[in-house]
Design an enzyme around this catalytic site. Structure first.
Site, PDB file in Angstrom:
ATOM      1  CG  ASP A   1      45.885  31.521  55.290  1.00 27.22           C
ATOM      2  OD1 ASP A   1      44.782  31.966  55.676  1.00 27.22           O
ATOM      3  OD2 ASP A   1      46.241  31.541  54.102  1.00 27.22           O
TER       4      ASP A   1
ATOM      5  CG  ASP B   1      40.714  30.608  51.892  1.00 19.52           C
ATOM      6  OD1 ASP B   1      40.047  29.735  51.314  1.00 19.52           O
ATOM      7  OD2 ASP B   1      40.239  31.344  52.783  1.00 19.52           O
TER       8      ASP B   1
END
Length: 212
Positions: free
Chosen positions: A7, A9
């Site tokens: 991922d 963020d």
């Protein structure tokens, strides 16, 4: 493990506080009302999904205009400085020499490319996916499934690295083994964290050896 899908963020970039600040201010400026659970709901949504959600908070603008305005504010903040998570650059560069890397992010494509270029990490990833490019954002598995498809790897042979509730649910639903690196300010819900195969305190603890 044939591939590792990160991922962005909250894992590589400490952007969730920036997203919250920018979107909260935007909602207030346009007559909306930020709710106590708004930030947790927004985490993992695609651009179209969170723009529509901000509209439901009372922002009287078309979703497309909301998205464009907020993303431009985020880009302006990133042009000043990209808030990388501790150990992000070192971890990605170390792993890129040992395993195929992908990225599945809820950020729009323009911000993904800006962050990876600024951090000097673009060449480390064999494939990157924005939830703008798939039908549904997290917690749906679409982004992770697309990342595995682009990497030409079975999702069951991938490890995903996530921090948020929706992200953990998304990667787990895709059939990947999930390594959770919880964000100290935005910890995942207990039921989502329970889906993780491993829970690590920070990226510095993430090595290929730790996954054996």
């Amino acid at each position: 493990m044939r591939a590792c899908v990160f991922d962005l963020d909250g894992v590589l970039v400490d952007s969730e506080p920036v997203w919250e600040e920018v979107r909260r201010a935007f909602v207030a400026e346009h007559g909306g009302t930020w709710q106590p659970d708004t930030q947790s709901r927004l985490m993992g949504m695609s651009t179209a999904e969170w723009a529509a959600y901000l509209g439901s908070l009372g922002v009287a603008m078309p979703a497309g205009e909301i998205a464009s305005a907020v993303v431009e504010r985020m880009a302006a903040r990133y042009r000043d400085a990209v808030p990388l998570m501790p150990g992000a650059v070192e971890t990605v560069r170390r792993l890129s020499g040992q395993v195929t890397l992908g990225l599945a992010s809820s950020s729009p494509r323009s911000l993904i490319d800006t962050v990876l270029a600024a951090a000097g990490l673009a060449e480390c990833f064999e494939a990157t996916v924005s939830t703008e490019e798939v039908p549904r954002g997290k917690p749906a598995p679409d982004g992770y499934l697309e990342a595995a498809r682009r990497l030409e790897v079975d999702p069951r042979e991938c490890v995903a690295v996530e921090d948020s509730s929706n992200g953990l649910r998304s990667a787990h639903a895709a059939g990947m083994r999930v390594v959770a690196v919880p964000h100290p300010r935005y910890p995942p819900a207990p039921d989502a964290l329970a889906l993780a195969w491993r829970v690590l305190p920070d990226l510095g603890a993430f090595t290929v050896e730790s996954l054996s």
